[in-house]
Design a protein around this motif. Structure first.
Motif, PDB file in Angstrom:
ATOM      1  N   SER A   9      -5.602  -7.604 -13.232  1.00 21.35           N
ATOM      2  CA  SER A   9      -6.154  -7.288 -11.908  1.00 21.35           C
ATOM      3  C   SER A   9      -5.029  -6.976 -10.945  1.00 21.35           C
ATOM      4  O   SER A   9      -3.976  -7.638 -10.964  1.00 21.35           O
ATOM      5  N   THR A  10      -5.249  -5.930 -10.121  1.00 17.65           N
ATOM      6  CA  THR A  10      -4.264  -5.519  -9.117  1.00 17.65           C
ATOM      7  C   THR A  10      -4.954  -5.518  -7.755  1.00 17.65           C
ATOM      8  O   THR A  10      -6.196  -5.571  -7.676  1.00 17.65           O
ATOM      9  N   VAL A  16      -0.112  -9.683  -9.368  1.00 16.69           N
ATOM     10  CA  VAL A  16      -0.805  -9.004 -10.463  1.00 16.69           C
ATOM     11  C   VAL A  16      -1.178 -10.071 -11.488  1.00 16.69           C
ATOM     12  O   VAL A  16      -0.300 -10.705 -12.096  1.00 16.69           O
ATOM     13  N   ARG A  63       2.817   1.157  -4.756  1.00 16.54           N
ATOM     14  CA  ARG A  63       1.529   1.180  -5.454  1.00 16.54           C
ATOM     15  C   ARG A  63       1.620   1.884  -6.801  1.00 16.54           C
ATOM     16  O   ARG A  63       1.080   1.385  -7.807  1.00 16.54           O
ATOM     17  N   THR A  64       2.276   3.033  -6.864  1.00 19.65           N
ATOM     18  CA  THR A  64       2.312   3.791  -8.113  1.00 19.65           C
ATOM     19  C   THR A  64       2.979   3.013  -9.249  1.00 19.65           C
ATOM     20  O   THR A  64       2.409   2.901 -10.349  1.00 19.65           O
ATOM     21  N   GLU A 112       0.815  -1.203   0.000  1.00 22.49           N
ATOM     22  CA  GLU A 112       0.000   0.000   0.000  1.00 22.49           C
ATOM     23  C   GLU A 112       0.851   1.256   0.000  1.00 22.49           C
ATOM     24  O   GLU A 112       0.326   2.360  -0.165  1.00 22.49           O
ATOM     25  N   ALA A 148       0.475  -2.119 -14.526  1.00 27.39           N
ATOM     26  CA  ALA A 148      -0.791  -2.760 -14.884  1.00 27.39           C
ATOM     27  C   ALA A 148      -1.404  -2.090 -16.111  1.00 27.39           C
ATOM     28  O   ALA A 148      -1.949  -2.767 -17.007  1.00 27.39           O
ATOM     29  N   ASP A 149      -1.324  -0.767 -16.177  1.00 19.86           N
ATOM     30  CA  ASP A 149      -1.833  -0.072 -17.353  1.00 19.86           C
ATOM     31  C   ASP A 149      -1.045  -0.473 -18.604  1.00 19.86           C
ATOM     32  O   ASP A 149      -1.620  -0.675 -19.690  1.00 19.86           O
ATOM     33  N   GLU A 151       0.580   0.146 -10.402  1.00 13.85           N
ATOM     34  CA  GLU A 151      -0.559   0.588 -11.204  1.00 13.85           C
ATOM     35  C   GLU A 151      -0.127   1.009 -12.602  1.00 13.85           C
ATOM     36  O   GLU A 151      -0.823   0.751 -13.593  1.00 13.85           O
ATOM     37  N   GLN A 152       1.029   1.653 -12.709  1.00 13.93           N
ATOM     38  CA  GLN A 152       1.532   2.037 -14.028  1.00 13.93           C
ATOM     39  C   GLN A 152       1.867   0.795 -14.867  1.00 13.93           C
ATOM     40  O   GLN A 152       1.580   0.736 -16.071  1.00 13.93           O
ATOM     41  N   TYR A 178      -5.479  -3.129  -6.018  1.00 12.22           N
ATOM     42  CA  TYR A 178      -6.100  -1.827  -5.819  1.00 12.22           C
ATOM     43  C   TYR A 178      -7.428  -1.697  -6.556  1.00 12.22           C
ATOM     44  O   TYR A 178      -8.057  -0.638  -6.511  1.00 12.22           O
ATOM     45  N   ASP A 179      -7.857  -2.755  -7.236  1.00 12.19           N
ATOM     46  CA  ASP A 179      -9.131  -2.725  -7.948  1.00 12.19           C
ATOM     47  C   ASP A 179     -10.265  -2.856  -6.937  1.00 12.19           C
ATOM     48  O   ASP A 179     -10.170  -3.571  -5.935  1.00 12.19           O
TER      49      ASP A 179
END
Length: 970
Positions: A109-110, A129, A89-90, A84, A96-97, A93-94, A112-113
């Motif tokens: 899926s992460t 992930v 996290r950043t 977290e 994952a994109d 998420e990047q 944070y979804d």
């Protein structure tokens, strides 16, 4: 068989340049075609008819987002950190994109979804992930895999110090096998063994050239075959391993026999022909057994395994074909360079100079060996059975599974991901199950999925149910179930069985027809299906073994002993595999990456391949013993020793070569081939050196003459397979018989002491015979066969025509020996049955002459009555003789002398079977050249009172007032 191979070997030696050029042309053409149409290998595994496969196919249509393969990236925060944290996290998420932007990626899926969040470990230190892709593992492009790796590397670089990001999952669970330099060591060892065995570099190189050509053609054909259907990448590795091994071995057998004949002073081309006829017959038999066993892998009902077996069988088939064509041509090119040099002379007693016996050292060694193992045969048998039984005990716990990423080398990133997932989340997260079913009739699909998820959580062996959702159209639901055990564990297998056992409960309670699928369930179903196929496959192999060996050796106990020995070898090989791959014995030395179950199709492949190889050694060893017992008149005990001496050296070399080729695939081989290669290496070593060279002589010595016993009725029913070259030996013996005629014309039909048995069957007792009959008919002449009943006349005519085997005596028709050349004789001899040609025998005779018949056999001529029909028939027969056709006419009761010119010889077979035959007119042939004293193989050799029969005397007829020498049918 041996006669046809004799002709083939002589032709290949004479047309050596054409044969070599033809094989080079085949390599070039097949290579060009293979390179053009090669479509790549497809490693997807489908198992039609299983629940997991059917469910997977259904998901592909109704819920494609979850039916494809998945990848996973495990992210581990630094010590004391959490996923977290912003600096974790950043970047996640990047990444994952970026994963989501790849064309073949369906969903990411992460943790944070808000919905369908990825799993998080206890303490929030790690997360997975999940990356869902469109297609199975082998449909995903290399470009996509490279992008996934690049993004993962960027993610790890962006994470804080001490954090980890590792890519793995089902997409990377299997590593394709590849050749390494280690496999070449097996070929080098083979070359050294060949040089020691054959005595020269040229002779040693020929088997290698033979094997390389056979493997080259079969591998190139395999590349071309990818245009017609999917082929697994393990398939060429298995074909290469087998093709090299049998190609070298088969050539060794032929070359060693060729050198034996050259040592005896035989001409080069004649030696090649005889070697191809004798050793080549055994090669054909051995190759057929291997091919049949490999094709038998299809009984499992798994397409990729059936293709693997067929491809390997093709490799073995080309090894046989090359050995019978290219090798004789190469031997002819080598010429006298392969002729062994005479042994140096040595001084004997009283100073006389004596030639050293050929292979004196080997003979002393193997003589000592066979005498040691047969001195107390019961003790030898007990030691072997107990030792192999002890080695086989670990096989009782042998477990089977499809390998996953946990079996990859420890430096592989997918293996590291697998281990990290197991460390932070538990073993089950590496192999989640997918439970799916149709929910189209549900009015509350979300509630239904939650209820089913709760049901799954209550089952023993379930660690988590992270996902339970319907598809967008709400007609199909999936539940992801994470087991507590590893994908290849018994706990996971039990959980799959438990969910399936509760199928009816879920159907009655929730009105949902649930199925279990996913990578783990597919592996379990493959293993179960292969396990179910083992017993029927074993029965096929064992039954085939008994039948084929009975055909070859004309014995009951020899096949039984051989089959029991094969089963001991298989059990020992299974035990050795279990010791290494499950108990860890020598695991580090053999680079075993993980202890646990072995690949699920190892047992069935090992059984099939080892069956063929075991039959190789059995045939080459025991056929020499049988040859000395049957043909050379030696006592059974002495025949064991002399036969062992004659074959043990070649069998030893062949087994060492086979072992070397197989074991070379073990150290650096992938975990798919490694257990198969180890099992084959151990199986070959045990079968050759323990079963065939220790157990077999001991059992043969214990049985004595009984070893060669076979019931007479079974001997007559079984087809024959000549692996010892008896047929060609007989043809060579009769090549100049019966000699030139005084009138200079060629002979058409020559029989000497020919006997043909009468009706056989239960309750009929010993079959009576027609004969003995002797007669000589020149080409274009005629013969009348007359009797008081039709059966003996027809039996004799059919024997002469090559349609019915004789029971004793010698026959040549158109210069071809019967029954060895029966097929060729049938193509030259026409048979007309006057009772079956619609009242027009004259027309049938004319048709046969126009068709090119060289000999015409007319049976039941007595049914043609009336002056005109008989005159027409006589005219047709006269026209046939004028065309140079030899005519043999048979009749019953009414004489057929009016159909042929006056003075035509008449052979009277009397009143029936058992009556003496009498020749009126005509010419008798000279007696055929004698052959060495024989044992009759059809008698009750198992009678203990016959064990002391003098050497050279037929035990079945010893002390009998009247004896009939019958030709051994082999």
């Amino acid at each position: 068989m041996s006669s046809a191979l004799y002709s083939l070997g002589r032709w290949a030696a004479g047309a050596r340049r054409l044969v070599v050029a033809a094989w080079i042309g085949v390599l070039v053409v097949v290579g060009g075609v293979g390179g053009i149409v090669f479509q790549g290998f497809d490693n997807s595994i489908t198992i039609p008819g299983t629940e997991s496969q059917e469910a997977l196919d259904q998901l592909a249509a109704t819920f494609p987002e979850v039916s494809g393969v998945s990848a996973q990236v495990i992210v581990v925060a630094p010590d004391g950190g959490s996923i977290e944290d912003d600096d974790v996290r950043t970047p996640v998420e990047q990444a994952a994109d970026s994963f989501g932007d790849i064309d073949e990626v369906v969903a990411v899926s992460t943790p944070y979804d808000e919905q369908a969040a990825a799993p998080v470990s206890d303490g929030d230190q790690a997360t997975i992930v999940q990356i869902q892709l469109d297609g199975d593992a082998f449909a995903i492009s290399d470009a996509t895999k490279d992008e996934l790796h690049d993004i993962t590397d960027e993610l790890e670089a962006a994470l804080p110090d001490g954090a980890q990001a590792s890519l793995g999952g089902q997409l990377y669970a299997t590593e394709l096998p590849a050749l390494s330099i280690i496999e070449a060591i097996g070929v080098v060892v083979a070359l050294v063994v060949l040089m020691i065995t054959l005595g020269s570099f040229v002779a040693a190189g020929l088997p290698l050239v033979n094997a390389f050509v056979g493997v080259g053609v079969s591998m190139l054909l395999l590349l071309a075959a990818t245009a017609f259907g999917p082929i697994n990448s393990t398939t060429p590795m298995l074909g290469l391993m087998l093709g090299l091994a049998v190609g070298i071995d088969y050539a060794l057998f032929i070359v060693s026999r060729h050198q034996e004949l050259l040592r005896d002073g035989v001409d080069v081309e004649e030696s090649i022909a005889r070697s191809t006829a004798t050793a080549g017959s055994a090669v054909v038999f051995a190759g057929l057994t291997v091919m049949i066993a490999l094709v038998g892998l299809s009984v499992a009902g798994i397409p990729f395994l059936a293709i693997m077996g067929i491809a390997a069988a093709v490799s073995v088939g080309f090894a046989v074909l090359v050995s019978l064509t290219l090798l004789p041509a190469l031997l002819a090119m080598a010429g006298d360079r392969l002729r062994p040099k005479p042994k140096k002379v040595r001084k004997g007693a009283k100073g006389r100079r004596q030639a050293a016996p050929a292979d004196a050292h080997e003979s002393r060694f193997f003589t000592g060996w066979v005498k040691a193992v047969t001195k107390v045969p019961i003790a030898t048998i007990l030691v072997v059975v107990v030792a192999l039984g002890a080695l086989a005990v670990p096989a009782l716990n042998l477990r089977l599974a499809l390998p996953d990423a946990g079996y990859l080398p420890e430096d592989n990133e997918a293996r590291q991901t697998y281990d990290l997932v197991a460390e932070y989340f538990g073993d089950g997260f590496n192999g989640p199950l997918v439970v799916t079913g149709t929910i189209v009739e549900s009015t509350d699909p979300l509630g239904l999925m939650d209820d089913l998820a709760d049901e799954m959580r209550s089952l023993p062996g379930v660690a988590d149910v992270p996902l339970a959702t319907p598809n967008p159209s709400a007609d199909t639901g999936i539940i992801q179930v994470v087991p507590t055990g590893a994908p290849d564990s018994e706990e996971t297998k039990a959980l799959v069985a438990e969910i399936r056992d509760r199928h009816d409960y879920y159907l009655e309670t929730y009105d949902v027809d649930l199925s279990v699928t996913g990578f783990t369930a597919v592996g379990i179903d493959v293993s179960d299906k292969l396990g179910e196929a083992l017993l029927p496959f074993a029965l096929v192999v064992v039954g085939l073994s008994l039948l084929l060996l009975m055909m070859v050796f004309r014995s009951v106990w020899v096949p039984v002993k051989a089959t029991v020995g094969y089963l001991l070898s298989v059990a020992a090989a299974f035990g050795a595999v279990a010791l290494v791959f499950e108990q860890g014995v020598f695991a580090d030395a053999l680079h075993v990456t993980k202890l646990g179950p072995v690949i699920s199709f190892m047992p069935i492949i090992l059984m099939g391949v080892l069956f063929g190889l075991a039959m190789d050694y059995e045939v080459f060893l025991v056929s020499r013993m049988r040859e000395d017992f049957v043909h050379n008149g030696r006592r059974a005990r002495l025949a064991i020793t002399t036969g062992f001496q004659g074959a043990a050296k070649v069998v030893t070399a062949a087994a060492i070569i086979m072992f070397s080729v197989f074991v070379a695939f073990v150290p650096e081989g992938d975990m798919t081939l490694k257990p198969i290669a180890l099992g084959l290496a151990v199986g070959v070593a045990v079968d050759a050196f323990v079963v065939r060279m220790v157990l077999v002589p001991a059992v043969m010595a214990l049985l004595g003459d009984r070893a060669w016993w076979i019931p007479r009725w079974l001997d007559r029913v079984l087809p024959t397979f000549d692996v010892e070259g008896e047929g060609v030996a007989k043809e060579l013996r009769l090549a100049s018989w019966p000699g030139a005629r005084t009138d200079g014309r060629p002979d058409a039909v020559v029989v000497s002491d020919l006997e043909v048995a009468g009706p056989r069957g239960p309750g009929l007792g010993e079959p009576p015979v027609v004969g003995p009959v002797s007669v000589r008919v020149a080409a274009g002449d005629g013969l009348v066969v007359h009797g008081d009943s039709s059966a003996p006349v027809s039996a004799l005519l059919l024997a002469v025509a090559g349609r019915l085997p004789a029971d004793a005596g010698v026959a040549k028709v158109e210069g071809l020996v019967l029954p060895e050349r029966a097929t060729s004789v049938r193509s030259r001899v026409a048979v007309v049955d006057a009772a079956d040609v619609g009242g027009a025998p004259a027309a049938a005779v004319a048709d046969a002459v126009r068709a090119g018949a060289r000999v015409l056999v007319l049976d039941r001529a007595d049914v043609v009555t009336g002056l005109t029909p008989r005159q027409d028939l006589a005219g047709a027969l006269a026209s046939a003789r004028a065309a140079g056709v030899t005519v043999v006419v048979g009749s019953t009761g009414v004489s057929a002398t009016d159909l042929l010119p006056d003075g035509t010889p008449v052979l009277d077979v009397g009143a029936g079977f058992g009556a003496p035959a009498r020749l009126r007119g005509g010419e008798l042939p000279p007696p055929p050249p004698p052959e060495s004293t024989q044992h009759d193989n059809h008698g009750d050799h198992g009678d203990p009172d016959l064990a002391g029969t003098p050497a050279g005397e037929d035990p079945s007829t010893a002390d009998s007032p009247t004896t009939t020498t019958q030709e051994v049918r082999a």
